[in-house]
Design a protein around this motif. Structure first.
Motif, PDB file in Angstrom:
ATOM      1  N   ALA A 120       0.847  -1.205   0.000  1.00 34.06           N
ATOM      2  CA  ALA A 120       0.000   0.000   0.000  1.00 34.06           C
ATOM      3  C   ALA A 120       0.880   1.251   0.000  1.00 34.06           C
ATOM      4  O   ALA A 120       0.602   2.219  -0.709  1.00 34.06           O
ATOM      5  CB  ALA A 120      -0.938  -0.004   1.203  1.00 34.06           C
ATOM      6  N   PHE A 121       1.956   1.235   0.792  1.00 35.80           N
ATOM      7  CA  PHE A 121       2.889   2.355   0.826  1.00 35.80           C
ATOM      8  C   PHE A 121       3.512   2.540  -0.559  1.00 35.80           C
ATOM      9  O   PHE A 121       3.584   3.651  -1.074  1.00 35.80           O
ATOM     10  CB  PHE A 121       3.986   2.134   1.874  1.00 35.80           C
ATOM     11  CG  PHE A 121       4.950   3.274   1.994  1.00 35.80           C
ATOM     12  CD1 PHE A 121       4.729   4.282   2.914  1.00 35.80           C
ATOM     13  CD2 PHE A 121       6.072   3.358   1.171  1.00 35.80           C
ATOM     14  CE1 PHE A 121       5.615   5.362   3.024  1.00 35.80           C
ATOM     15  CE2 PHE A 121       6.957   4.422   1.261  1.00 35.80           C
ATOM     16  CZ  PHE A 121       6.729   5.422   2.190  1.00 35.80           C
ATOM     17  N   GLY A 122       3.969   1.443  -1.158  1.00 37.06           N
ATOM     18  CA  GLY A 122       4.591   1.500  -2.479  1.00 37.06           C
ATOM     19  C   GLY A 122       3.654   2.042  -3.544  1.00 37.06           C
ATOM     20  O   GLY A 122       4.079   2.798  -4.428  1.00 37.06           O
ATOM     21  N   SER A 123       2.382   1.700  -3.451  1.00 32.04           N
ATOM     22  CA  SER A 123       1.387   2.194  -4.410  1.00 32.04           C
ATOM     23  C   SER A 123       1.218   3.707  -4.285  1.00 32.04           C
ATOM     24  O   SER A 123       1.177   4.423  -5.291  1.00 32.04           O
ATOM     25  CB  SER A 123       0.058   1.479  -4.166  1.00 32.04           C
ATOM     26  OG  SER A 123      -0.930   1.966  -5.032  1.00 32.04           O
ATOM     27  N   LYS A 124       1.156   4.191  -3.053  1.00 34.02           N
ATOM     28  CA  LYS A 124       1.040   5.633  -2.824  1.00 34.02           C
ATOM     29  C   LYS A 124       2.324   6.346  -3.236  1.00 34.02           C
ATOM     30  O   LYS A 124       2.283   7.448  -3.786  1.00 34.02           O
ATOM     31  CB  LYS A 124       0.716   5.918  -1.361  1.00 34.02           C
ATOM     32  CG  LYS A 124      -0.684   5.489  -0.964  1.00 34.02           C
ATOM     33  CD  LYS A 124      -0.926   5.691   0.513  1.00 34.02           C
ATOM     34  CE  LYS A 124      -2.292   5.123   0.906  1.00 34.02           C
ATOM     35  NZ  LYS A 124      -2.499   5.176   2.347  1.00 34.02           N
ATOM     36  N   ALA A 125       3.456   5.714  -2.986  1.00 28.25           N
ATOM     37  CA  ALA A 125       4.747   6.308  -3.347  1.00 28.25           C
ATOM     38  C   ALA A 125       4.864   6.465  -4.865  1.00 28.25           C
ATOM     39  O   ALA A 125       5.376   7.477  -5.343  1.00 28.25           O
ATOM     40  CB  ALA A 125       5.890   5.450  -2.811  1.00 28.25           C
ATOM     41  N   ALA A 126       4.373   5.494  -5.612  1.00 28.90           N
ATOM     42  CA  ALA A 126       4.457   5.545  -7.077  1.00 28.90           C
ATOM     43  C   ALA A 126       3.742   6.765  -7.646  1.00 28.90           C
ATOM     44  O   ALA A 126       4.135   7.279  -8.696  1.00 28.90           O
ATOM     45  CB  ALA A 126       3.882   4.268  -7.677  1.00 28.90           C
ATOM     46  N   ALA A 127       2.733   7.235  -6.939  1.00 25.45           N
ATOM     47  CA  ALA A 127       1.972   8.402  -7.397  1.00 25.45           C
ATOM     48  C   ALA A 127       2.546   9.724  -6.876  1.00 25.45           C
ATOM     49  O   ALA A 127       2.017  10.786  -7.179  1.00 25.45           O
ATOM     50  CB  ALA A 127       0.515   8.258  -6.962  1.00 25.45           C
ATOM     51  N   ALA A 128       3.622   9.666  -6.110  1.00 23.40           N
ATOM     52  CA  ALA A 128       4.182  10.866  -5.471  1.00 23.40           C
ATOM     53  C   ALA A 128       5.461  11.334  -6.173  1.00 23.40           C
ATOM     54  O   ALA A 128       6.465  11.636  -5.523  1.00 23.40           O
ATOM     55  CB  ALA A 128       4.439  10.591  -3.991  1.00 23.40           C
TER      56      ALA A 128
END
Length: 165
Positions: free
Chosen positions: A98-106
């Motif tokens: 979940a963290f990685g998914s949010k990071a990809a959009a940042a």
């Protein structure tokens, strides 16, 4: 000659007594002071990320409360936009996917999502081939923590354990 013999014996006794009383005092080391000095000494860590999406360290050990000086070096040649790396230390219980998914959009914050800042203990900036970044922080409480690279998709391969003893 008798006085010289007693003088030598007296001198030998004084030297022997001095050696006996001095050595035990000098040899004493308190285990508590040893632990305290370990925590006071900064732990220097150098970790490398490569163009093959790998950290060269999978495990890092430190003492609770110890100062940590960590340098991330990108040992590859690819540019930050194509193969950037960072080092992110996460708090326990963080869902890495979940963290990685949010990071990809940042992208605008170098893949450190603002919404997840409360779940991050420390992180480097994003570096490209041949670049490095150094951070300093205090090791958290005893436990095992996860570190990752938050560049899109990298967390699947670029991760490890940060063990605090």
């Amino acid at each position: 000659m008798k006085r010289t013999k007693y003088g030598v014996m007296l001198l030998a006794s004084v030297l022997a007594f001095g050696a006996v009383t001095m050595n035990p005092v000098e040899a004493k080391v308190s285990p508590a002071s040893t632990v305290a000095s370990d925590v006071k000494q900064a732990k220097t860590i150098v970790i490398k990320g490569s163009d093959a999406m790998q950290f060269d360290l999978k495990e890092i050990k430190v003492k609770a409360g110890q100062k940590v000086k960590l340098t991330l070096t990108h040992s590859g040649k690819l540019a930050k936009a194509a193969m950037g790396h960072n080092w992110v230390l996460l708090k326990p219980g963080v869902d890495i996917a979940a963290f990685g998914s949010k990071a990809a959009a940042a992208r605008e914050t170098e893949y450190i999502p603002k919404s997840e800042e409360a779940n991050i203990i420390a992180h480097t900036k994003l570096v490209g081939g041949g670049e490095s970044d150094t951070i300093e922080f205090t090791a958290p409480a005893k436990g095992t923590y996860t570190f990752i690279c938050s560049f899109p998709g990298h967390y699947a391969l670029m991760k490890g354990s940060f063990i605090v003893e």
